[in-house]
Every structure is written in structure tokens, then in C-alpha cells.
Design an enzyme around this catalytic site. Sequence first.
Site, mmCIF file in Angstrom:
data_model
loop_
_atom_site.group_PDB
_atom_site.id
_atom_site.type_symbol
_atom_site.label_atom_id
_atom_site.label_comp_id
_atom_site.label_asym_id
_atom_site.label_seq_id
_atom_site.Cartn_x
_atom_site.Cartn_y
_atom_site.Cartn_z
ATOM 1 N N GLU A 42 0.862 -1.180 0.000
ATOM 2 C CA GLU A 42 0.000 0.000 0.000
ATOM 3 C C GLU A 42 0.905 1.239 0.000
ATOM 4 O OE1 GLU A 42 -2.812 0.409 3.226
ATOM 5 O OE2 GLU A 42 -3.555 2.280 2.362
ATOM 6 N N ARG A 296 5.699 -13.258 8.760
ATOM 7 C CA ARG A 296 6.358 -11.988 8.473
ATOM 8 C C ARG A 296 7.683 -11.905 9.201
ATOM 9 N NH1 ARG A 296 4.255 -6.859 9.296
ATOM 10 N NH2 ARG A 296 2.404 -7.560 8.235
ATOM 11 N N LYS A 306 4.609 0.604 9.427
ATOM 12 C CA LYS A 306 4.707 1.885 8.723
ATOM 13 C C LYS A 306 4.164 3.016 9.585
ATOM 14 C CE LYS A 306 3.109 0.076 4.798
ATOM 15 N NZ LYS A 306 2.647 -0.094 3.402
HETATM 16 P P1 ATP Z 1 2.750 -2.345 7.899
HETATM 17 O O1 ATP Z 1 2.005 -3.214 8.856
HETATM 18 O O2 ATP Z 1 4.174 -2.096 8.225
HETATM 19 O O3 ATP Z 1 2.022 -1.104 7.510
HETATM 20 P P2 ATP Z 1 1.719 -3.762 5.709
HETATM 21 O O4 ATP Z 1 1.660 -5.225 5.809
HETATM 22 O O5 ATP Z 1 0.450 -3.029 5.886
HETATM 23 O O6 ATP Z 1 2.872 -3.235 6.612
HETATM 24 P P3 ATP Z 1 1.820 -3.526 2.913
HETATM 25 O O7 ATP Z 1 2.265 -2.350 2.150
HETATM 26 O O8 ATP Z 1 0.383 -3.877 2.904
HETATM 27 O O9 ATP Z 1 2.365 -3.312 4.366
HETATM 28 O O10 ATP Z 1 2.694 -4.806 2.535
HETATM 29 C C1 ATP Z 1 2.937 -5.235 1.231
HETATM 30 C C2 ATP Z 1 3.347 -6.673 1.265
HETATM 31 O O11 ATP Z 1 4.494 -6.841 2.064
HETATM 32 C C3 ATP Z 1 2.263 -7.534 1.850
HETATM 33 O O12 ATP Z 1 2.101 -8.675 1.045
HETATM 34 C C4 ATP Z 1 2.763 -7.879 3.211
HETATM 35 O O13 ATP Z 1 2.300 -9.134 3.604
HETATM 36 C C5 ATP Z 1 4.280 -7.851 3.022
HETATM 37 N N1 ATP Z 1 4.933 -7.494 4.274
HETATM 38 C C6 ATP Z 1 4.738 -6.379 5.006
HETATM 39 N N2 ATP Z 1 5.465 -6.416 6.128
HETATM 40 C C7 ATP Z 1 6.162 -7.574 6.112
HETATM 41 C C8 ATP Z 1 7.091 -8.207 6.989
HETATM 42 N N3 ATP Z 1 7.470 -7.636 8.128
HETATM 43 N N4 ATP Z 1 7.606 -9.398 6.624
HETATM 44 C C9 ATP Z 1 7.244 -9.980 5.467
HETATM 45 N N5 ATP Z 1 6.379 -9.451 4.596
HETATM 46 C C10 ATP Z 1 5.830 -8.268 4.906
HETATM 47 MG MG MG Z 2 -1.227 -3.547 4.518
#
Ligand code: ATP
Ligand code: MG
Length: 594
Positions: A42, A296, A306
Site C-alpha cells: 500500500e 512476516r 509503517k
Molecule cells: P505495515 O504493517 O508495516 O504497515 P503492511 O503489511 O500493511 O505493513 P503492505 O504495504 O500492505 O504493508 O505490505 C505489502 C506486502 O508486504 C504484503 O504482502 C505484506 O504481507 C508484506 N509485508 C509487510 N510487512 C512484512 C514483513 N514484516 N515481513 C514480510 N512481509 C511483509
Molecule cells: Mg497492509
Amino acid sequence: MMNESHAEAGAERGPGDFIRDIVAEDLAAGRHQRIVTRFPPEPNGYLHIGHAKSICLNFGIAREFGGVCHLRMDDTNPTKEDVEYVESIQADVDWLIAGWADHVLGYKRKGDTSGRVVLKQTAAEPQTLEPFYASDYFQQLYEYALILIQKGLAYVCDLTPEEVDAYRGAPDRPGRESPYRNRSVEENLDLFQRMKAGEFPDGSRTLRAKIDMSSPNIWLRDPVLYRIRHAEHHHTGDQWCIYPMYDYAHCLSDSIEGVTHSICTLEFEVHRPLYDWILEHLPVPQPRPKQYEFARLNLSYTVMSKRKLLLLVRDRLVQGWDDPRLPTLAGLRRRGITPAAIRSFCQMIGVTKYNGLTDVAVLEHAIREDLNRVALRRLGVLRPLKVVLTNYPAGQTELVEAVNNPEDPAAGTRQVPFSRELYIEQDDFMENPPPKYYRLQPGGEVRLKYAYIIKCEEVIKDAQGRVVELRCTADLGSKAGGPTAGRKVKAAIHWVSAPHAVPAEMRLYDRLFTVPEPDAAEGDFKQYLNPDSLQVVQAQLEPSLAEAKPEERYQLERLAYFCLDPDSAPGRLVFNRIITLKDTWSKELKKNAR
Ligand code: ATP
Ligand code: MG
């Protein structure tokens, strides 16, 4: 379908994992012609090392199995997103998989909203191609929603967001049905079209799937599919005032793009029945994409959400998204860490279904291993102490030969100037040393690396009693090839020639937090910020570093790895310490444990 990139991928391919096993089996069984994965961030912040795990997995699978991976902006939430983030995401992905991109990175033609992939040819004009956007599918998602309504599987609900929550119940308690659940198809079609036309204010209505309010899976209790948001969207402008929810948009975007394996983190395991439900009830192409989950990455001594990173940036507790202390890819890049080191880290940690905390020492190990291989060795002094060699002719300069990289004979040698006046590290001299201190001390001897053995004859102090200069004599026969070259002393230290040295600002970074799990610690995570995470010192470096290149990495011998920072300007050198040569934290721990 195996191609050239498949064979060459072997070098960087780790041991298999359960997702790769599934992919291999699906290919062997002929379930797919070509593997399509996606990485769907995102655009509401910068990518971090956790995203790198997902990038390496999704693009790595595409690369190893002759498939393609789409970079997709998962941009369904207009109020938190921004083009700045879209651009940074693209730059960070390009950087991390540089060299793979031409084989595996799927693009779309600008303006094409069909989900069709274009493989970038080296000759293709990049300005005609762009990553995928979930928001490109808003029209199609809207039409799919009309189908769900027509099938009696979705309804417009007038409950407020708070009421929707209250009606949902809890895992151990069934929810209650919304009083609007049994509206007629005609009324639902009319209301949904008027939601789209902008007739209703934010929060007044939602479109919900009609599934099962007593399902043990909370996500199947009539989940919201659309909400009203009168907001400008960074990609679609003011075209829409209803926006699809993640669960609805995600499975359908996967389907539109022909994704075969939709790989996400474990939190989404409970969403999978909804992912499948939506696809099962709509006329989508076969075979349908399938979701798989992995653990993750959580890394010690940092935060990765984020939302928390945004707080640090917004409150100026760090200097920006690319602050070299942050775990963002932009920060790691500025710090001097190479994409190869990050990919090798991702390979070391592997892919499993168990959540855990990865010790940041694993990342640091990967970084050191990579830098030890590629970094050019140089001489530099972080905290200079002047040394004058009283028996060395004033005004004379000689060149001594130094090795550029003992790990890489092809890196060759260079000539470093040596003269009567030198700088050594303040730490390499002690006036009253403890036993077993083998570096310079009054009356003691030490070797200057690549040059002579010197002896400390006199210690000069200023009015405050601080040591400001050492008067030494050199054994002028002790250089390599000289008559006393074989003489053994217990220590060899680094140095630079004072008249030839170039000054530089050195930014010495340390871990951003003082506790392994700032997220889990009591109270506000910001109170655990390490006050010493940045120290700035004025160093003196060997003159070749005046020509330092942004893409090169340097090991200042006996000290640490460094790279040029973009703040450098002509006549003003600024270096970032990438990492120390040894893990000082584990040493601290041992000291404290004693
Ligand atoms: P945050 O919780 O930090 O905002 P998010 O999961 O909302 O992170 P996205 O931008 O939706 O962030 O993530 C894009 C992709 O990266 C998704 O498929 C998510 O599963 C993966 N991802 C995000 N954080 C991690 C992590 N710590 N380890 C592995 N994959 C991750
Ligand atoms: Mg997300």
C-alpha cells in the site's frame, strides 16, 4: 516453462521452502502455464526490510520458475496514500532486484486497466510502462459488486461503523443481522448506484457481503465491501467517492492480473475463506488465484510498522524516511548496505509458517560477509592524535604499498604517502596502559601498517593535561624488504600522513533502539530510542578517499565499513559508517553478564 533466468537463478537460490514446493508441484501437475506472483504494497509509507522478505520471495519465485511478478500498488485507501510513496516503492523494488528486473518484473502499459502484463524489453521505452494499480480496476470491481447484489449476495447497509462493529459479535459470540440485510435487489442496486454518484456523506452507508453472521470466522460475518470516502485519490483523482475494502479488492485484483499464487503474511490466513468466497461467487476466469501465507519478518532492535516509522519521521526523531538508522530500504541503501546483502539475509532466514523474532545480528552478519568480499581497504583515523617522527627527514614523502582487498587479489594494491608527521587513532595510545595493552605507550613500540616500527619517546600535553602529540622515532630498516623488517612487535596500527590527509565528516550509526523489542516493551516505543544512535566525528583519511565514489564501499582498516553519503559536496566529504568490523553489542552483553 524454464528459461535462462531459471538456470542462472540457482546461484542465489536458497534451500527450498513450503511455498516453492507448492509452486513446483503446481507446475509439474500442469495447473498453470506460467507462474504469476505479485508484491502488493500500500503506498502509505516507504518499504522496509520486512517488505524485502516478501519481495525476495515473490520476485524470487518468478525468477526461479520462469514466471513473472507484478509490482502492484494496493491503493484503495485514498486518504493515507501519496505519489511520493508510489515513487519510492518503485525505486526501492528496482534497487533491490536490480539485475533480475528484466526477466521477472511485470509492467503494464500506461492507461491500460485490463491487468495485462508487458515484459520490459531492454529497448522498451520505460515511460510507456508502469507498475500495476489496484485503483485501475475500480470500474471492474464496481461491476462485480453489481453482480453480487443481483445474486442477492450483497446489500447496502445504513448502520454506522460503530454499529457494524457492535453487531459483528465476537469469536465466541454470534453476531446479529443488520436490519438492512433483507433489502430487495432493486433497492440495493438503486442505493449502491447512488452511493457511487455521491449522494450520501462519508460513513452513512456501506455495501456488505451477505454471508453468515454466526460464522465462527469473524471475517465472514457480512464483511464490508465498499465504503464512502469523498476524497481525492492520487491515481484516480476525484473519479470515485466509494472505495473497495482490502479483502474485496485484493482477490479480484489478483484474478484480473492472472496471479496464480497470492503470497501474503500469516495475519491473512483468517481472511482466506473470504478471499475464496468472493472469487467463487463471481464469474472470474479459471484457474482462480490461491492465497498462501508465510511468517512476516520481525527484527530485533527496530520497529517496522509503517505507522511507527511515520511517527519517527513526522516527529523528526530521525532525519527522514531514508535516515540510515531506519530499517527502510531507502535508509539501508543510504547507509551503504548492498542489495546483495539484503537478498542474502532473506535467504538465510528462509520462509516458514512460524512467527518469531529475528536477531538483527543475522542481518549484520549478512552485511559484514558481503562487505568483507567487496569493500576496498583504506587507511583513515577517526579521532586523530598527532605523531612526529623525529628521525625522519622533514619535507620527505615516500609511497608505501598497501593491499586494496585481501579477499580479492584482482583489486590490486595502491600507493599511500608516508611522511614525518602522521595521525594515529587516539585509542591506539595509552599513557598508563593496563597489562596486556600492546599498542603504543611511552617507551613502547608498535608497527605502522605497511610501514615502519616506531617507538614513543615523548608525550606532549596541552595546558589541560590532554595528550596532543607524540614524539617518536622510526626504525628506518623495518619496512618490508628492509634489514630489520622481520623484527616482531605485538601490534600493528593504522595511520595517515598528516600533510596529505583529507578531512571528512564521519557519521557513526548504532542501533536505533536500546531494547530488542521496542514494540513489545512497556509504554511508548519512542522512549526506547538509543540516544547514541548517531555520533559525528571529524576524521583524517588517506588522500585517495578524496576521490571516493558513491557506489563503492570502503573498509577503514581496523575500524569499520563506510560509504559516501549524498550530503557530500566538492571539498566536503561525508561518510556513513555502514557497520563496525565486529559485533560490539554482543561484546557489551558479555561484559554486562560478567
Ligand atoms: P505495515 O504493517 O508495516 O504497515 P503492511 O503489511 O500493511 O505493513 P503492505 O504495504 O500492505 O504493508 O505490505 C505489502 C506486502 O508486504 C504484503 O504482502 C505484506 O504481507 C508484506 N509485508 C509487510 N510487512 C512484512 C514483513 N514484516 N515481513 C514480510 N512481509 C511483509
Ligand atoms: Mg497492509
